[in-house]
Scaffold this motif. Structure first.
Motif, PDB file in Angstrom:
ATOM      1  N   ALA A 204      -2.295   7.743   4.651  1.00 52.14           N
ATOM      2  CA  ALA A 204      -1.763   6.710   5.546  1.00 52.14           C
ATOM      3  C   ALA A 204      -2.362   5.342   5.278  1.00 52.14           C
ATOM      4  O   ALA A 204      -1.772   4.312   5.664  1.00 52.14           O
ATOM      5  N   HIS A 205      -3.487   5.297   4.616  1.00 49.69           N
ATOM      6  CA  HIS A 205      -4.154   4.012   4.366  1.00 49.69           C
ATOM      7  C   HIS A 205      -3.941   3.489   2.946  1.00 49.69           C
ATOM      8  O   HIS A 205      -4.576   2.511   2.546  1.00 49.69           O
ATOM      9  N   LEU A 206      -3.056   4.123   2.208  1.00 52.41           N
ATOM     10  CA  LEU A 206      -2.674   3.583   0.904  1.00 52.41           C
ATOM     11  C   LEU A 206      -1.684   2.443   1.107  1.00 52.41           C
ATOM     12  O   LEU A 206      -0.718   2.563   1.876  1.00 52.41           O
ATOM     13  N   HIS A 207      -1.930   1.339   0.431  1.00 52.48           N
ATOM     14  CA  HIS A 207      -1.070   0.162   0.536  1.00 52.48           C
ATOM     15  C   HIS A 207       0.002   0.222  -0.555  1.00 52.48           C
ATOM     16  O   HIS A 207      -0.306   0.390  -1.741  1.00 52.48           O
ATOM     17  N   GLN A 208       1.265   0.093  -0.131  1.00 57.49           N
ATOM     18  CA  GLN A 208       2.380   0.148  -1.067  1.00 57.49           C
ATOM     19  C   GLN A 208       2.804  -1.267  -1.459  1.00 57.49           C
ATOM     20  O   GLN A 208       3.014  -2.113  -0.589  1.00 57.49           O
ATOM     21  N   ALA A 210       5.260  -3.134  -4.691  1.00 57.13           N
ATOM     22  CA  ALA A 210       6.017  -3.135  -5.946  1.00 57.13           C
ATOM     23  C   ALA A 210       6.038  -1.754  -6.594  1.00 57.13           C
ATOM     24  O   ALA A 210       5.888  -1.627  -7.808  1.00 57.13           O
ATOM     25  N   GLY A 211       6.232  -0.743  -5.782  1.00 60.66           N
ATOM     26  CA  GLY A 211       6.340   0.608  -6.309  1.00 60.66           C
ATOM     27  C   GLY A 211       5.007   1.228  -6.723  1.00 60.66           C
ATOM     28  O   GLY A 211       4.991   2.320  -7.301  1.00 60.66           O
ATOM     29  N   ARG A 212       3.926   0.566  -6.410  1.00 61.75           N
ATOM     30  CA  ARG A 212       2.606   1.105  -6.747  1.00 61.75           C
ATOM     31  C   ARG A 212       1.773   1.300  -5.483  1.00 61.75           C
ATOM     32  O   ARG A 212       2.066   0.720  -4.441  1.00 61.75           O
ATOM     33  N   GLN A 213       0.741   2.137  -5.614  1.00 58.37           N
ATOM     34  CA  GLN A 213      -0.118   2.438  -4.483  1.00 58.37           C
ATOM     35  C   GLN A 213      -1.519   1.867  -4.719  1.00 58.37           C
ATOM     36  O   GLN A 213      -2.050   1.960  -5.833  1.00 58.37           O
ATOM     37  N   TYR A 214      -2.075   1.306  -3.658  1.00 56.92           N
ATOM     38  CA  TYR A 214      -3.400   0.691  -3.749  1.00 56.92           C
ATOM     39  C   TYR A 214      -4.256   1.177  -2.569  1.00 56.92           C
ATOM     40  O   TYR A 214      -3.749   1.403  -1.469  1.00 56.92           O
ATOM     41  N   ARG A 215      -5.549   1.287  -2.834  1.00 54.10           N
ATOM     42  CA  ARG A 215      -6.490   1.600  -1.758  1.00 54.10           C
ATOM     43  C   ARG A 215      -7.436   0.428  -1.584  1.00 54.10           C
ATOM     44  O   ARG A 215      -7.802  -0.256  -2.573  1.00 54.10           O
TER      45      ARG A 215
END
Length: 524
Positions: A204-208, A210-215
């Motif tokens: 739930a805390h992954l930032h979306q 441009a089609g990619r995931q960031y923590r």
């Protein structure tokens, strides 16, 4: 593992070399003479004090002599074999050479004779005190020494956060356990519940974007760096109550000084190094709350998130014992790199809090804290005497700074004399950080008026105002990590021990008071 990009580069060769007999244990080495005299006298005077004044029966003397003979035989066997057991790991690359003068080194532990001998040792030490400046390494040298740190941490952080944080792209499987291999989680059972919560909250805390995931990754805004037995636990417990302050999931990660090298206890050898990501994971609980504030703010308001993270490892200020096994030390007698060099290269704007106390009382508290058997004021006095002799032996060949950072000496001394030489460490921190970035507190002031101390800390960290009730909750709670009842029953140290230690620390306290422009740090 590619050792060229890790902390163990070159360690295989050093550990192979360490299988040989350490130089300071070799029969021809003069360190052995110092240790032999100290150990023999230690055995000869186990029963010292007022009860030795003609009151010992002959049968006790005979029993003592028999026990002494057995002890010497066992000790000789142990000294000849302990290098095979890795007691001190590898020796320091430089070998402390000390002339053996029986008249000086013999520890006659009666109140009068011992005082005279040790006082001469202290005079010898004080005569050699100097406060020369260290050679600060170039920033590029620091970055080149630990490329895996500087390749993972950006040089700039998110602008709308008070705390240093950044987004790191996540390439893993969302359904996999992101903390499954974290060494802190594996070896800290008491934090399993926290990590279980972080596992569930991770997707739930992954930032979306441009089609990619960031923590969201974070470092501390501030560090409580020392010193041990000076009230850092109490300061930590009170700061945790402030709504804007969050800490790591454990109080003392010791990552910068120990865990990144694979050190749990230096005397126990090396374990697997704790990777940088394992250290960053400790900030995830706070990072999640920062992330929640970021997502709750509208994209147009750009409201600054004031949550800050702290890290409280009381070893950070002083512990550089790992340097002789890494950093291509060669023939250097002082560490070419210190912990603060790496923190400064990563976080030049970081803030630091230091809590100090009378170094004499700190040393006694340090002795009482560790769970050794048969603690007594007499045993403390003997350990102080041995440590002073060893320190004097180092100064016969080396500078004060070289001796303070001498890993072999630090492992040999029965008490940690060096930790109370505050000004040496502070000057080394001031070689890379400004005075405005380091808040120096005294435990004595904190104990006398916690409200004033905590207000100084809040102002230093630029924290928001508190309600009167919240401030009262923070400042009126009971003190943390106080002396155990069993240790309090031992009473104060011997007056002779206290006087000897006061003489030893006096020139360092004087210099500290000059640097801080505050006579309270004289502890007179």
């Amino acid at each position: 593992m590619d050792h060229r990009h890790g902390f163990l580069y070159g360690l295989d060769e050093k550990l192979e070399h360490s299988k040989k007999k350490p130089a300071f244990l070799h029969p021809s080495n003069r360190w052995t003479n110092v240790l032999t005299v100290i150990e023999n006298n230690k055995a000869q005077h186990q029963a010292w004090g007022p009860w030795t004044l003609g009151s010992v029966r002959k049968i006790k003397i005979l029993s003592f002599l028999f026990g002494l003979t057995v002890t010497v035989l066992i000790m000789a066997s142990y000294i000849m074999t302990k290098d095979q057991k890795g007691l001190f790991l590898t020796p320091s690359p430089y070998h402390l050479t000390v002339e053996s003068h029986p008249a000086q080194l013999s520890l006659n532990l009666s109140f009068t004779a011992d005082y005279t001998v040790v006082r001469e040792v202290v005079r010898s030490i004080v005569a050699k005190v100097d406060f020369s400046h260290r050679r600060v390494p170039d920033l590029e040298q620091v970055r080149g020494k630990e490329p895996n740190i500087f390749s993972a941490i950006p040089r700039k952080f998110l602008p709308h956060l008070k705390n240093p944080c950044w987004y790191e792209e996540f390439f893993g499987n969302v359904t996999a356990d992101p903390y499954g291999k974290n060494l802190y989680a594996l070896y800290s059972k008491r934090f399993q519940a926290i990590y279980d919560h972080l596992r569930r909250a991770f997707p739930a805390h992954l930032h979306q974007h441009a089609g990619r995931q960031y923590r969201l990754r974070c470092l501390p805004f501030f560090y409580i760096i020392g010193q041990p037995k000076c009230g850092t636990t109490d300061l930590y417990d009170r700061l945790r109550l402030h709504p804007e302050v969050h800490f790591t999931t454990m109080k003392e990660p010791h990552w910068w000084t120990r865990k990144r090298f694979g050190i749990i206890r230096l005397s126990n050898g090396f374990h697997n190094p704790y990777p940088l990501n394992d250290y960053l994971d400790l900030f995830d609980q706070a990072a999640n709350q920062i992330q929640d504030h970021l997502t709750s703010n509208s994209s147009k308001s750009h409201k600054k998130v004031d949550i800050i993270i702290g890290e409280a490892s009381a070893s950070t200020m002083w512990d550089n014992n790992a340097w002789v096994y890494f950093y291509d030390n060669g023939t250097e007698v002082e560490p070419p790199f210190l912990v603060q060099d790496f923190i400064h290269a990563v976080q030049p704007d970081a803030r630091f809090i230091v809590m100090l106390r009378d170094p004499v009382e700190r040393l006694y508290s340090d002795y009482l804290y560790f769970g050794m058997a048969n603690k007594s004021v007499e045993d403390f006095h003997e350990r102080v005497s041995e440590s002073l002799h060893l320190f004097e032996g180092c100064l016969a060949e080396r500078s004060i700074r070289s001796c303070i950072y001498n890993t072999t000496l630090n492992n040999l001394m029965p008490v940690r004399l060096q930790v109370g030489l505050y000004v040496i460490y502070l000057l080394d921190w001031l070689s890379v950080f400004s005075r405005e970035q380091i808040l120096i507190l005294r435990l004595e002031d904190h104990a006398a008026n916690r409200k004033i101390t905590m207000r100084r800390v809040f102002e230093f960290l630029q924290l928001g105002p508190l309600t009167l009730q919240k401030e009262a909750d923070i400042t009126k709670s009971p003190a943390s990590n106080t002396r155990r009842p069993a240790n309090r029953s031992l009473g104060p140290m011997l007056p002779i021990t206290k006087e000897i230690l006061q003489s030893f620390y006096e020139p360092f306290n004087q210099r500290l008071a000059q640097v801080l422009r505050d006579p309270a740090f004289l502890w007179t």
